[in-house]
Design a protein around this motif. Structure first.
Motif, mmCIF file in Angstrom:
data_model
loop_
_atom_site.group_PDB
_atom_site.id
_atom_site.type_symbol
_atom_site.label_atom_id
_atom_site.label_comp_id
_atom_site.label_asym_id
_atom_site.label_seq_id
_atom_site.Cartn_x
_atom_site.Cartn_y
_atom_site.Cartn_z
ATOM 1 N N GLY A 80 -3.336 114.254 24.082
ATOM 2 C CA GLY A 80 -2.738 115.362 23.634
ATOM 3 C C GLY A 80 -2.154 116.333 24.901
ATOM 4 O O GLY A 80 -1.713 117.484 24.711
ATOM 5 N N GLN A 81 -2.133 115.848 26.002
ATOM 6 C CA GLN A 81 -1.874 116.373 27.198
ATOM 7 C C GLN A 81 -2.628 117.808 27.393
ATOM 8 O O GLN A 81 -2.018 118.901 27.675
ATOM 9 N N GLY A 82 -3.782 117.908 27.211
ATOM 10 C CA GLY A 82 -4.735 118.847 27.448
ATOM 11 C C GLY A 82 -4.805 119.883 26.347
ATOM 12 O O GLY A 82 -5.579 120.867 26.271
ATOM 13 N N LYS A 83 -4.215 119.635 25.034
ATOM 14 C CA LYS A 83 -4.203 120.427 23.799
ATOM 15 C C LYS A 83 -5.519 120.197 23.059
ATOM 16 O O LYS A 83 -5.730 118.926 22.884
ATOM 17 N N LYS A 84 -6.267 121.110 22.397
ATOM 18 C CA LYS A 84 -7.146 120.645 21.588
ATOM 19 C C LYS A 84 -6.964 120.598 20.091
ATOM 20 O O LYS A 84 -7.635 120.142 19.297
ATOM 21 N N ASP A 85 -5.664 120.544 19.856
ATOM 22 C CA ASP A 85 -5.285 120.483 18.186
ATOM 23 C C ASP A 85 -5.398 119.016 17.941
ATOM 24 O O ASP A 85 -5.065 118.056 18.777
ATOM 25 N N TRP A 86 -5.768 118.904 16.789
ATOM 26 C CA TRP A 86 -5.827 117.352 16.096
ATOM 27 C C TRP A 86 -5.632 117.705 14.707
ATOM 28 O O TRP A 86 -5.592 118.341 13.856
ATOM 29 N N SER A 87 -5.286 116.608 13.964
ATOM 30 C CA SER A 87 -5.046 116.186 12.439
ATOM 31 C C SER A 87 -5.496 114.755 12.194
ATOM 32 O O SER A 87 -5.390 113.845 12.853
ATOM 33 N N LEU A 88 -5.755 114.485 10.918
ATOM 34 C CA LEU A 88 -6.133 113.229 10.352
ATOM 35 C C LEU A 88 -4.737 112.321 10.596
ATOM 36 O O LEU A 88 -5.053 111.124 11.016
ATOM 37 N N PHE A 89 -3.535 112.814 10.553
ATOM 38 C CA PHE A 89 -2.360 112.154 10.635
ATOM 39 C C PHE A 89 -2.129 111.430 12.153
ATOM 40 O O PHE A 89 -1.817 110.681 12.401
ATOM 41 N N LYS A 90 -2.436 112.501 13.003
ATOM 42 C CA LYS A 90 -2.341 112.007 14.574
ATOM 43 C C LYS A 90 -3.327 111.093 14.999
ATOM 44 O O LYS A 90 -3.132 110.205 15.605
ATOM 45 N N MET A 91 -4.489 111.083 14.402
ATOM 46 C CA MET A 91 -5.443 110.308 14.468
ATOM 47 C C MET A 91 -5.416 108.705 13.920
ATOM 48 O O MET A 91 -5.523 107.771 14.643
ATOM 49 N N PHE A 92 -5.265 108.853 12.833
ATOM 50 C CA PHE A 92 -4.939 107.430 11.932
ATOM 51 C C PHE A 92 -3.547 107.342 11.482
ATOM 52 O O PHE A 92 -3.541 106.319 10.616
#
Length: 240
Positions: A80-92
Motif C-alpha cells: 500500500g506504499q506505506g499506508k496502514k489502511d486495509w480492508s477485507l476486499f483489498k486483501m481477499f
C-alpha cells in the motif's frame, strides 16, 4: 462449501499471493462432556427435570476434536506504499455476505488495540456491535467483534467489508516490532554448506514465553538432524 460464511474469502490467487500462508489439521482427544438429569420436587406432587453438563474427571469417555486452521500474512504496509489502511476486499478481493448455515459460531475479530495515542486516529468501519478484551503476551488487547450470525449485521448492507482507516495521513516509518518476533534466512549453498538460521527475539523486560517452533523447509533443502544447533544468550543448548 465456498459459497457462504468465512470460506468465501478463500480465493486461491489471493492466498498464494500473500507473504506467508500455512494450513494445518489438529486432532486431539478430549474428555467427553456427559449430560445429567436431576428430578426436583415441585408443589409436593409435580416433578421438574434439571439438565446439567458435567466434565468427566476420570476421562473414561473420550471424544476426538478436529480443528482446521489457515494462517495468512498480507504485507499491506509495503503493497500500500506505506499506508496502514486495509480492508477485507483489498486483501481477499471479496467481502462477507452471510454466515455458513451449518455453523453454530461465525465471528470476525479485528485487533484495534491502540499504541499510545493512536486510539483517536483509528477508525474501524462498520462500527462493531461488541468489543472483546484479552491479555496476550502480557499486554491488554482490544478486539472488535463482528458476529455473522447476528441478524442486525446485514440489515444495513448486503455484505460485510471490514475496513481500518487512519483519520489523517501517517508517516511511512516502519511498524512497531512485536514483543515476541522471529526472523529466518537461508545461507550457504549445496548440501555441504547450506543452512537455515532462525532467530527468535523476546524484547519483554522480564517475562519469558513458551515457544513452539514449526519450520517450513524449502523443498530443495535436505536437513540433517545431527547438525541442529540451539544457542540462547550466547550459550549453546544441547537438544535432548
Amino acid at each position: 462449501s465456498l459459497q457462504a460464511g468465512l470460506a468465501v474469502l478463500l480465493k486461491a490467487e489471493r492466498l498464494f499471493h500473500s507473504s506467508y500462508h500455512s494450513q494445518a489439521v489438529h486432532i486431539r482427544p478430549i474428555c467427553r462432556v456427559t449430560r445429567r438429569f436431576a428430578k426436583l420436587p415441585c408443589g409436593g406432587f409435580t416433578v421438574a427435570a434439571s439438565l446439567s453438563l458435567v466434565q468427566d474427571a476420570s476421562c473414561l469417555a473420550v471424544s476426538w476434536e478436529l480443528r482446521q486452521t489457515l494462517t495468512v500474512v498480507f504485507d499491506t504496509f509495503s503493497s500500500g506504499q506505506g499506508k496502514k489502511d486495509w480492508s477485507l476486499f483489498k486483501m481477499f478481493s471479496r467481502t462477507l455476505t452471510d454466515a455458513c448455515p451449518l455453523a453454530s459460531q461465525s465471528k470476525v475479530y479485528v485487533d484495534i488495540s491502540p499504541k499510545n495515542k493512536e486510539k483517536e486516529l483509528l477508525e474501524v468501519t462498520p462500527p462493531p456491535a461488541s468489543v472483546y478484551e484479552a491479555i496476550v503476551q502480557g499486554d491488554k488487547r482490544t478486539y472488535a467483534v463482528y458476529d455473522l450470525l447476528s441478524p442486525s449485521l446485514f440489515n444495513t448492507s448486503r455484505s460485510l467489508n471490514v475496513q481500518l482507516k487512519w483519520k489523517r495521513p501517517q508517516d511511512s516509518s516502519e511498524l512497531p516490532t512485536p514483543i515476541l518476533h522471529a526472523q529466518r534466512y537461508v545461507s550457504g549453498y549445496g548440501l555441504q554448506t547450506g543452512e537455515i538460521s532462525t532467530l527468535i527475539y523476546n524484547t519483554h523486560p522480564y517475562r519469558a514465553f513458551p515457544v513452539i517452533l514449526l519450520e517450513t523447509v524449502p523443498w530443495y533443502l535436505r536437513l540433517y538432524v545431527h547438525t541442529l544447533t540451539i544457542i540462547t544468550k550466547g550459550k549453546e543448548n544441547k537438544p535432548s
